[in-house]
Write a protein that holds these residues in place. Structure first.
Motif, PDB file in Angstrom:
ATOM      1  N   VAL A   1       0.832  -1.199   0.000  1.00 16.21           N
ATOM      2  CA  VAL A   1       0.000   0.000   0.000  1.00 16.21           C
ATOM      3  C   VAL A   1       0.871   1.255   0.000  1.00 16.21           C
ATOM      4  O   VAL A   1       2.095   1.180   0.085  1.00 16.21           O
ATOM      5  CB  VAL A   1      -0.968  -0.002   1.203  1.00 16.21           C
ATOM      6  CG1 VAL A   1      -1.937  -1.158   1.084  1.00 16.21           C
ATOM      7  CG2 VAL A   1      -0.206  -0.043   2.503  1.00 16.21           C
ATOM      8  N   ASP A   2       0.181   2.409  -0.124  1.00 16.98           N
ATOM      9  CA  ASP A   2       0.852   3.711  -0.126  1.00 16.98           C
ATOM     10  C   ASP A   2       1.921   3.801  -1.219  1.00 16.98           C
ATOM     11  O   ASP A   2       3.072   4.200  -0.964  1.00 16.98           O
ATOM     12  CB  ASP A   2       1.458   4.019   1.262  1.00 16.98           C
ATOM     13  CG  ASP A   2       0.377   4.104   2.342  1.00 16.98           C
ATOM     14  OD1 ASP A   2      -0.717   4.585   2.039  1.00 16.98           O
ATOM     15  OD2 ASP A   2       0.638   3.675   3.479  1.00 16.98           O
ATOM     16  N   ALA A   3       1.551   3.461  -2.455  1.00 12.69           N
ATOM     17  CA  ALA A   3       2.475   3.539  -3.597  1.00 12.69           C
ATOM     18  C   ALA A   3       2.771   4.990  -3.960  1.00 12.69           C
ATOM     19  O   ALA A   3       2.063   5.902  -3.544  1.00 12.69           O
ATOM     20  CB  ALA A   3       1.850   2.837  -4.800  1.00 12.69           C
ATOM     21  N   ARG A   4       3.824   5.181  -4.739  1.00 14.55           N
ATOM     22  CA  ARG A   4       4.147   6.519  -5.240  1.00 14.55           C
ATOM     23  C   ARG A   4       3.740   6.623  -6.710  1.00 14.55           C
ATOM     24  O   ARG A   4       3.527   5.612  -7.385  1.00 14.55           O
ATOM     25  CB  ARG A   4       5.652   6.764  -5.068  1.00 14.55           C
ATOM     26  CG  ARG A   4       6.053   6.903  -3.585  1.00 14.55           C
ATOM     27  CD  ARG A   4       7.460   7.454  -3.433  1.00 14.55           C
ATOM     28  NE  ARG A   4       8.453   6.616  -4.075  1.00 14.55           N
ATOM     29  CZ  ARG A   4       9.025   5.552  -3.502  1.00 14.55           C
ATOM     30  NH1 ARG A   4       8.705   5.198  -2.278  1.00 14.55           N
ATOM     31  NH2 ARG A   4       9.923   4.841  -4.150  1.00 14.55           N
ATOM     32  N   PRO A   5       3.632   7.853  -7.212  1.00 11.13           N
ATOM     33  CA  PRO A   5       3.154   8.048  -8.592  1.00 11.13           C
ATOM     34  C   PRO A   5       3.910   7.221  -9.635  1.00 11.13           C
ATOM     35  O   PRO A   5       3.299   6.643 -10.537  1.00 11.13           O
ATOM     36  CB  PRO A   5       3.359   9.548  -8.817  1.00 11.13           C
ATOM     37  CG  PRO A   5       3.224  10.143  -7.462  1.00 11.13           C
ATOM     38  CD  PRO A   5       3.832   9.142  -6.526  1.00 11.13           C
ATOM     39  N   GLY A   6       5.248   7.135  -9.500  1.00 11.37           N
ATOM     40  CA  GLY A   6       6.027   6.362 -10.464  1.00 11.37           C
ATOM     41  C   GLY A   6       5.612   4.902 -10.526  1.00 11.37           C
ATOM     42  O   GLY A   6       5.615   4.287 -11.594  1.00 11.37           O
TER      43      GLY A   6
ATOM     44  N   ASP B   1      -9.997  -0.538 -19.908  1.00  8.72           N
ATOM     45  CA  ASP B   1      -9.454  -1.897 -19.952  1.00  8.72           C
ATOM     46  C   ASP B   1      -8.433  -2.146 -18.852  1.00  8.72           C
ATOM     47  O   ASP B   1      -8.330  -3.236 -18.317  1.00  8.72           O
ATOM     48  CB  ASP B   1      -8.821  -2.140 -21.323  1.00  8.72           C
ATOM     49  CG  ASP B   1      -9.814  -1.897 -22.445  1.00  8.72           C
ATOM     50  OD1 ASP B   1     -10.881  -2.541 -22.425  1.00  8.72           O
ATOM     51  OD2 ASP B   1      -9.554  -1.033 -23.307  1.00  8.72           O
ATOM     52  N   VAL B   2      -7.665  -1.102 -18.541  1.00  9.45           N
ATOM     53  CA  VAL B   2      -6.662  -1.191 -17.481  1.00  9.45           C
ATOM     54  C   VAL B   2      -7.022  -0.136 -16.437  1.00  9.45           C
ATOM     55  O   VAL B   2      -7.057   1.059 -16.730  1.00  9.45           O
ATOM     56  CB  VAL B   2      -5.249  -0.924 -18.032  1.00  9.45           C
ATOM     57  CG1 VAL B   2      -4.216  -0.976 -16.910  1.00  9.45           C
ATOM     58  CG2 VAL B   2      -4.902  -1.930 -19.123  1.00  9.45           C
ATOM     59  N   ILE B   3      -7.330  -0.598 -15.236  1.00  9.61           N
ATOM     60  CA  ILE B   3      -7.781   0.299 -14.173  1.00  9.61           C
ATOM     61  C   ILE B   3      -6.665   0.410 -13.151  1.00  9.61           C
ATOM     62  O   ILE B   3      -6.406  -0.525 -12.397  1.00  9.61           O
ATOM     63  CB  ILE B   3      -9.073  -0.237 -13.551  1.00  9.61           C
ATOM     64  CG1 ILE B   3     -10.168  -0.267 -14.628  1.00  9.61           C
ATOM     65  CG2 ILE B   3      -9.511   0.621 -12.379  1.00  9.61           C
ATOM     66  CD1 ILE B   3     -11.358  -1.094 -14.258  1.00  9.61           C
ATOM     67  N   VAL B   4      -6.013   1.572 -13.155  1.00 13.04           N
ATOM     68  CA  VAL B   4      -4.834   1.766 -12.314  1.00 13.04           C
ATOM     69  C   VAL B   4      -5.230   2.371 -10.975  1.00 13.04           C
ATOM     70  O   VAL B   4      -6.029   3.310 -10.928  1.00 13.04           O
ATOM     71  CB  VAL B   4      -3.840   2.715 -13.030  1.00 13.04           C
ATOM     72  CG1 VAL B   4      -2.682   3.064 -12.108  1.00 13.04           C
ATOM     73  CG2 VAL B   4      -3.331   2.082 -14.315  1.00 13.04           C
ATOM     74  N   CYS B   5      -4.687   1.812  -9.894  1.00 12.37           N
ATOM     75  CA  CYS B   5      -4.915   2.407  -8.584  1.00 12.37           C
ATOM     76  C   CYS B   5      -3.876   1.902  -7.605  1.00 12.37           C
ATOM     77  O   CYS B   5      -3.165   0.936  -7.867  1.00 12.37           O
ATOM     78  CB  CYS B   5      -6.316   2.090  -8.071  1.00 12.37           C
ATOM     79  SG  CYS B   5      -6.667   0.342  -7.980  1.00 12.37           S
ATOM     80  N   GLU B   6      -3.829   2.568  -6.479  1.00 11.01           N
ATOM     81  CA  GLU B   6      -2.954   2.181  -5.383  1.00 11.01           C
ATOM     82  C   GLU B   6      -3.562   0.926  -4.747  1.00 11.01           C
ATOM     83  O   GLU B   6      -4.776   0.717  -4.803  1.00 11.01           O
ATOM     84  CB  GLU B   6      -2.903   3.393  -4.437  1.00 11.01           C
ATOM     85  CG  GLU B   6      -2.021   3.291  -3.234  1.00 11.01           C
ATOM     86  CD  GLU B   6      -2.758   2.656  -2.099  1.00 11.01           C
ATOM     87  OE1 GLU B   6      -2.088   1.978  -1.313  1.00 11.01           O
ATOM     88  OE2 GLU B   6      -3.991   2.795  -2.025  1.00 11.01           O
ATOM     89  N   ALA B   7      -2.724   0.085  -4.132  1.00 12.71           N
ATOM     90  CA  ALA B   7      -3.167  -1.238  -3.688  1.00 12.71           C
ATOM     91  C   ALA B   7      -4.299  -1.224  -2.666  1.00 12.71           C
ATOM     92  O   ALA B   7      -5.169  -2.098  -2.698  1.00 12.71           O
ATOM     93  CB  ALA B   7      -1.980  -2.020  -3.120  1.00 12.71           C
ATOM     94  N   PHE B   8      -4.316  -0.247  -1.760  1.00 16.04           N
ATOM     95  CA  PHE B   8      -5.391  -0.206  -0.755  1.00 16.04           C
ATOM     96  C   PHE B   8      -6.733  -0.025  -1.461  1.00 16.04           C
ATOM     97  O   PHE B   8      -7.691  -0.771  -1.222  1.00 16.04           O
ATOM     98  CB  PHE B   8      -5.145   0.938   0.241  1.00 16.04           C
ATOM     99  CG  PHE B   8      -6.070   0.922   1.434  1.00 16.04           C
ATOM    100  CD1 PHE B   8      -5.702   0.287   2.616  1.00 16.04           C
ATOM    101  CD2 PHE B   8      -7.301   1.551   1.387  1.00 16.04           C
ATOM    102  CE1 PHE B   8      -6.547   0.267   3.715  1.00 16.04           C
ATOM    103  CE2 PHE B   8      -8.165   1.539   2.482  1.00 16.04           C
ATOM    104  CZ  PHE B   8      -7.784   0.904   3.647  1.00 16.04           C
ATOM    105  N   THR B   9      -6.777   0.954  -2.357  1.00 11.23           N
ATOM    106  CA  THR B   9      -7.989   1.215  -3.133  1.00 11.23           C
ATOM    107  C   THR B   9      -8.360  -0.012  -3.969  1.00 11.23           C
ATOM    108  O   THR B   9      -9.523  -0.414  -4.020  1.00 11.23           O
ATOM    109  CB  THR B   9      -7.769   2.420  -4.065  1.00 11.23           C
ATOM    110  OG1 THR B   9      -7.389   3.535  -3.263  1.00 11.23           O
ATOM    111  CG2 THR B   9      -9.011   2.769  -4.855  1.00 11.23           C
TER     112      THR B   9
END
Lengths: 340, 340
Positions: A150-155, A225-233
């Motif tokens: 969790v708490d990933a960074r933009p990169g 098709d590709v849904i990007v999000c941080e792991a918690f979300t």
């Protein structure tokens, strides 16, 4: 003749082990003769289960591993201490190029830890994301990331977008897959700090087809098709998706059985309804790959039946045949904008 | 005779304005004689709509407001500039104690901004949360917060837990409501930085019945009464809940109509099925209150029909009759652990 694809299946992982992994392996080798399955687990238990079936004997091999990682164990400790567990033994085979992929229905945490520490990451990937396919009205979408980091960074999210695009193009067959970031509105200025920082990076990224923000209500409509999000979300989305689908289907079934008239109606409607419900059943699509590793690790549901294991095996075959890892490596090391 | 409860309804807000708010107000005053509704909006338009109905005339009054805040407008600018909009005029009536509550189906952003800047916050509340009721298998749960103030701090979430507990106890009638925090696992050490910091604070808090973490898959089962989370997560949950419910119901309806046999079955099963589906329809439960203000502001869905407006009016009545704001003030100012 094409090269044989070698896949380790954790015969001790999940609620239905060893029956489901063993049967899933048998189902798979009956359908394809260009694969080899290693069933990793307690040899006597696995062999006894396997003896129930007829199958091409040279396509399944039992690999002994005496220990079992339980669901409740602390993932890091379990991977570190249980050197002879089915999970550690299987992942080491992938690391040592004795196998191309590893599938487990066991502990998600241990799978994620083992994938990173044993199999290892490809260059340019700091956080291997867990990326399941979600059923939608018109097919499937890849949800990336819903893992444990969790708490990933933009990169990290930009890397997820690139890896997810490759996966959807080559495994699911969608040309120029639409990439969207999960947000609480569709305007560019909306979002939390992470999304606001990530949005312009995705917009600038030339390797992907970024279509902007997606509100979660649009996910079931297949709006990206590709849904990007941080792991918690992502984890919240995945689990709510599964939980709510199950609840609604069970509530609707309950409604159908509530009166005599509706019971008769239900009996008539059931075959058509089952087909519909099946299309929203995640197990149809195999498991969730942990992307960005030196090899493939796939996590299937804890309650996986043989069908999900079989589908996960074919998913690994497609991944290997299409040289997804090679393509990811090329894309991630080609550009200078590598993940910080 | 009890005191009359006075409620402003935004007659220009939402997709179905002015018809739905006007009819909702008429429906409400026909059922209760201890309420007074102010329909706020363009006087000629609202009066013309109202003229279609018979109702106790002294219970509905049209309040003129010439401007309309559109859905696409920037919330802060809209509230600042459109002083004669239905939203600003209605909220000022609440601020000036000419009304007890304000209901709008218009822009969520403007409702949130107006609530904070015009109506104002009660002492001890830094972030008024938006807290809708989610339908579950066994009733409803309060999701708090799913508003616009993302990236909350742990102290805010503790305040949400307290306010949510009061709401569920006194409005929904649940003694000792179970409070849970949304997380990606149920173990105490799981979660992102915010959840890990908030968990021990909730555990220590004596004013609530904290039961630990809740995974999103458990929400539809009604595993907690008050579901605490940061607004970004809450927004994702709320919108996925609504979107997936609608999609699944429509997919299932499609399945029922796919063959002749299933169509006959569907015709027999439909009455029972409709009742079931209704129980998962959020509009039954009125709107989402914005808690912690000097008065009550309720946001209903943009596509609200008269029933949702009527139910939101009764929700405001219950809020006022039960002196929820007074109870919140007492709880939040009583303890020294006020929000930072």
């Amino acid at each position: 003749m094409p090269e044989t694809i070698r896949i380790c299946v954790d015969a001790m992982g999940g609620d239905n082990a060893p029956a489901a992994p063993v049967q899933g392996a048998v189902d798979a080798v009956r359908l394809r003769n260009d694969i080899k399955i290693f069933l990793v687990g307690q040899e006597d238990v696995v062999s006894a289960e396997l003896a129930k079936y007829e199958y091409p004997n040279d396509q399944i091999e039992v690999v002994n591993a005496t220990e079992i990682i339980e669901m409740a164990e602390h993932p890091v400790n379990a991977i570190r201490k249980k050197k002879d567990s089915s999970m550690v033994v299987g992942m080491k085979m992938v690391r040592d190029k004795q196998a191309d992929a590893f599938i487990s229905a066991g502990s998600t945490g241990a799978t994620l830890v083992g994938g990173q520490t044993i199999v290892g990451r490809i260059p340019g990937v700091k956080r291997p994301p867990l990326a399941p396919l979600l059923p939608t009205e018109n097919g499937v979408s890849l949800l990336i990331d819903c893992g444990a980091n969790v708490d990933a960074r933009p990169g990290h999210l930009v890397t997820f977008a690139k890896m997810g695009s490759i996966y959807m193009k080559h495994i699911v067959g969608i040309e120029n897959p639409r990439v969207a970031i999960v947000n609480i509105g569709t305007e560019e200025e909306k979002g939390n700090a992470l999304v606001k920082e990530t949005y312009p990076l995705l917009k600038e990224c030339k390797d992907i087809n970024f279509v902007g923000s997606i509100e979660s209500r649009e996910i079931p409509h297949g709006a990206a098709d590709v849904i990007v999000c941080e792991a918690f979300t992502g984890n919240v989305i995945l689990k709510l998706y599964e939980g709510l689908s199950q609840t609604l289907i069970s509530v609707i079934k309950g409604g159908l059985m509530s009166t005599l008239k509706s019971k008769i109606g239900a009996a008539l409607a059931l075959p058509a309804l089952k087909k519909t419900i099946k299309s929203f059943d995640a197990s149809t699509y195999g498991g969730a790959p942990l992307l960005g590793l030196n090899g493939l690790v796939v996590k299937t549901h804890g309650n996986s039946k043989n069908t999900e294991i079989k589908n996960a095996i074919f998913q690994c075959v497609a991944f290997s045949e299409n040289q997804i890892n090679q393509k990811m490596k090329e894309l991630l090391t080609a550009d200078d904008g590598a993940e910080e």
